[in-house]
Design a protein around this motif. Structure first.
Motif, PDB file in Angstrom:
ATOM      1  N   TYR A  69       0.851  -1.192   0.000  1.00 12.42           N
ATOM      2  CA  TYR A  69       0.000   0.000   0.000  1.00 12.42           C
ATOM      3  C   TYR A  69       0.890   1.247   0.000  1.00 12.42           C
ATOM      4  N   VAL A  70       0.268   2.405  -0.198  1.00 15.44           N
ATOM      5  CA  VAL A  70       1.014   3.658  -0.361  1.00 15.44           C
ATOM      6  C   VAL A  70       1.713   4.040   0.944  1.00 15.44           C
ATOM      7  N   GLN A  71       2.998   4.382   0.818  1.00 12.28           N
ATOM      8  CA  GLN A  71       3.802   4.854   1.935  1.00 12.28           C
ATOM      9  C   GLN A  71       4.130   6.327   1.724  1.00 12.28           C
ATOM     10  N   THR A  72       4.076   7.116   2.780  1.00 17.07           N
ATOM     11  CA  THR A  72       4.372   8.546   2.692  1.00 17.07           C
ATOM     12  C   THR A  72       5.510   8.900   3.632  1.00 17.07           C
ATOM     13  N   ALA A  73       6.448   9.681   3.123  1.00 14.46           N
ATOM     14  CA  ALA A  73       7.593  10.116   3.922  1.00 14.46           C
ATOM     15  C   ALA A  73       7.736  11.632   3.827  1.00 14.46           C
ATOM     16  N   ASN A  74       7.840  12.289   4.984  1.00 13.63           N
ATOM     17  CA  ASN A  74       8.097  13.724   5.053  1.00 13.63           C
ATOM     18  C   ASN A  74       9.564  13.923   5.423  1.00 13.63           C
ATOM     19  N   TYR A  75      10.322  14.524   4.533  1.00 10.13           N
ATOM     20  CA  TYR A  75      11.753  14.684   4.757  1.00 10.13           C
ATOM     21  C   TYR A  75      12.070  16.044   5.366  1.00 10.13           C
ATOM     22  N   ASP A  76      13.235  16.117   6.001  1.00 10.00           N
ATOM     23  CA  ASP A  76      13.681  17.380   6.576  1.00 10.00           C
ATOM     24  C   ASP A  76      14.009  18.365   5.457  1.00 10.00           C
ATOM     25  N   LYS A  77      13.880  19.654   5.768  1.00 13.22           N
ATOM     26  CA  LYS A  77      14.197  20.692   4.792  1.00 13.22           C
ATOM     27  C   LYS A  77      15.688  20.673   4.454  1.00 13.22           C
ATOM     28  N   PHE A  78      15.999  21.024   3.220  1.00 17.93           N
ATOM     29  CA  PHE A  78      17.400  21.192   2.816  1.00 17.93           C
ATOM     30  C   PHE A  78      17.471  22.317   1.794  1.00 17.93           C
ATOM     31  N   THR A  79      18.631  22.909   1.653  1.00 26.24           N
ATOM     32  CA  THR A  79      18.816  24.050   0.758  1.00 26.24           C
ATOM     33  C   THR A  79      19.495  23.617  -0.534  1.00 26.24           C
ATOM     34  N   VAL A  80      19.126  24.310  -1.613  1.00 22.94           N
ATOM     35  CA  VAL A  80      19.671  24.025  -2.945  1.00 22.94           C
ATOM     36  C   VAL A  80      19.953  25.355  -3.639  1.00 22.94           C
ATOM     37  N   ASN A  81      21.044  25.406  -4.391  1.00 24.01           N
ATOM     38  CA  ASN A  81      21.405  26.620  -5.121  1.00 24.01           C
ATOM     39  C   ASN A  81      20.869  26.593  -6.547  1.00 24.01           C
ATOM     40  N   ALA A  82      20.316  27.731  -6.973  1.00 26.83           N
ATOM     41  CA  ALA A  82      19.908  27.876  -8.363  1.00 26.83           C
ATOM     42  C   ALA A  82      21.141  28.155  -9.219  1.00 26.83           C
ATOM     43  N   LYS A  83      20.927  28.269 -10.519  1.00 28.30           N
ATOM     44  CA  LYS A  83      22.031  28.470 -11.456  1.00 28.30           C
ATOM     45  C   LYS A  83      22.789  29.764 -11.194  1.00 28.30           C
ATOM     46  N   ASP A  84      22.077  30.795 -10.727  1.00 33.31           N
ATOM     47  CA  ASP A  84      22.709  32.089 -10.462  1.00 33.31           C
ATOM     48  C   ASP A  84      23.130  32.249  -9.001  1.00 33.31           C
ATOM     49  N   GLY A  85      23.062  31.177  -8.234  1.00 33.36           N
ATOM     50  CA  GLY A  85      23.565  31.205  -6.866  1.00 33.36           C
ATOM     51  C   GLY A  85      22.536  31.446  -5.791  1.00 33.36           C
ATOM     52  N   SER A  86      21.323  31.799  -6.136  1.00 27.23           N
ATOM     53  CA  SER A  86      20.279  32.025  -5.131  1.00 27.23           C
ATOM     54  C   SER A  86      19.995  30.729  -4.373  1.00 27.23           C
ATOM     55  N   VAL A  87      19.725  30.871  -3.078  1.00 24.68           N
ATOM     56  CA  VAL A  87      19.511  29.696  -2.226  1.00 24.68           C
ATOM     57  C   VAL A  87      18.014  29.482  -2.007  1.00 24.68           C
ATOM     58  N   PHE A  88      17.540  28.326  -2.409  1.00 21.20           N
ATOM     59  CA  PHE A  88      16.144  27.938  -2.208  1.00 21.20           C
ATOM     60  C   PHE A  88      16.081  26.844  -1.139  1.00 21.20           C
ATOM     61  N   THR A  89      14.965  26.791  -0.443  1.00 24.42           N
ATOM     62  CA  THR A  89      14.737  25.743   0.550  1.00 24.42           C
ATOM     63  C   THR A  89      13.684  24.771   0.018  1.00 24.42           C
TER      64      THR A  89
END
Length: 261
Positions: A69-89
């Motif tokens: 059956y369907v399993q759901t997982a909520n992961y911790d937040k993490f940050t990622v950089n866009a191509k121009d360096g902006s930081v997204f969460t």
């Protein structure tokens, strides 16, 4: 006779122990696998798919159940950089299930239960998918092409999970923009709302002005019609209709008879 009864009782007791310790029932909503712990088949074809009531040797074999059956997982937040360096969460939530018949394949590769695979193994791949996809977009293009960005993440996750024996039900990114971008978007929305409010107010003023013009034009037209219909004859007739038979007096009226004392 007594010995036979004892032997029968012992046989039944042994059978009960075998039933308890050497059988396993695979419940609905699960797939079972039988894993060989020893022998020549270990490490080659040591995992097989089983269903229903399963007989096994607890000394040389183990039974594992994987939920289908369907399993759901909520992961911790993490940050990622866009191509121009902006930081997204990114705050992802993933829902998936095991593809039918894929339980042996999953166990052979990971040797873990589904909960551990979801909480530990998959999270690293999810982060990699987002890093790869974010690196394709600048900050502005992520905002303007959000749907295309999400489709790219989804397609990569679907391809990966299908190869691993899973079926993706839903993936929510939960992307949070950089603070500067959020403030700029809020300011832009406020300006748009203010301009819209001013436009609405202008429309109300214009509507009121048009209403007053229409009323004034209608009043002027009515006056023109009245003036065009007031001929001298009509005025004389209206005067006659309203006269009460008295002679109009101007100033003091003359005294004809002197008062007698």
């Amino acid at each position: 006779m007594k010995k036979n009864m004892i032997a029968l009782g012992a046989t039944l007791f042994v059978a009960l122990l075998v039933w308890i310790f050497c059988t396993e029932r695979i419940d609905a909503g699960y797939e079972g696998i039988k894993v060989k712990l020893y022998g020549s088949d270990k490490g080659v074809q040591d995992v097989s798919l089983v269903t229903g009531r399963v007989w096994y040797n607890p000394i040389t074999e183990s039974i594992y159940e994987f939920p289908t059956y369907v399993q759901t997982a909520n992961y911790d937040k993490f940050t990622v950089n866009a191509k121009d360096g902006s930081v997204f969460t990114v705050d992802p939530t993933i829902s998936l299930r095991v593809s039918p018949g894929s339980t042996p394949k999953i166990f052979i590769k990971y040797r873990k239960q589904i909960e551990e695979i979801l909480s530990n193994t998959l999270v690293n791949h999810i982060k990699d998918v987002y890093r790869i996809e974010f690196n394709k977009y600048t900050t502005d293009s992520i905002i303007s092409k959000r749907e295309k960005f999400e489709e790219g993440v989804q397609s990569k996750m679907i391809a990966f999970l299908e190869k691993e024996g899973f079926y993706l039900e839903q993936l929510t990114s939960g992307i949070q923009y950089p603070e500067a971008i959020t403030l700029a978007i809020n300011a832009k929305n406020a300006a748009i709302q203010k301009a819209q409010q001013a436009e609405n107010e202008l429309k109300v003023v214009e509507a009121d002005a048009k209403k007053m013009i229409v009323q004034a034009e209608a009043e002027a037209r009515a006056n023109e019609l009245r003036q065009s219909t007031l001929s001298p004859l009509l005025i004389q007739q209206q005067f006659i209709e309203k006269w009460d038979g008295s002679t109009p007096l101007y100033g003091n009226s003359p005294v004809i008879f002197k008062e007698l004392k």
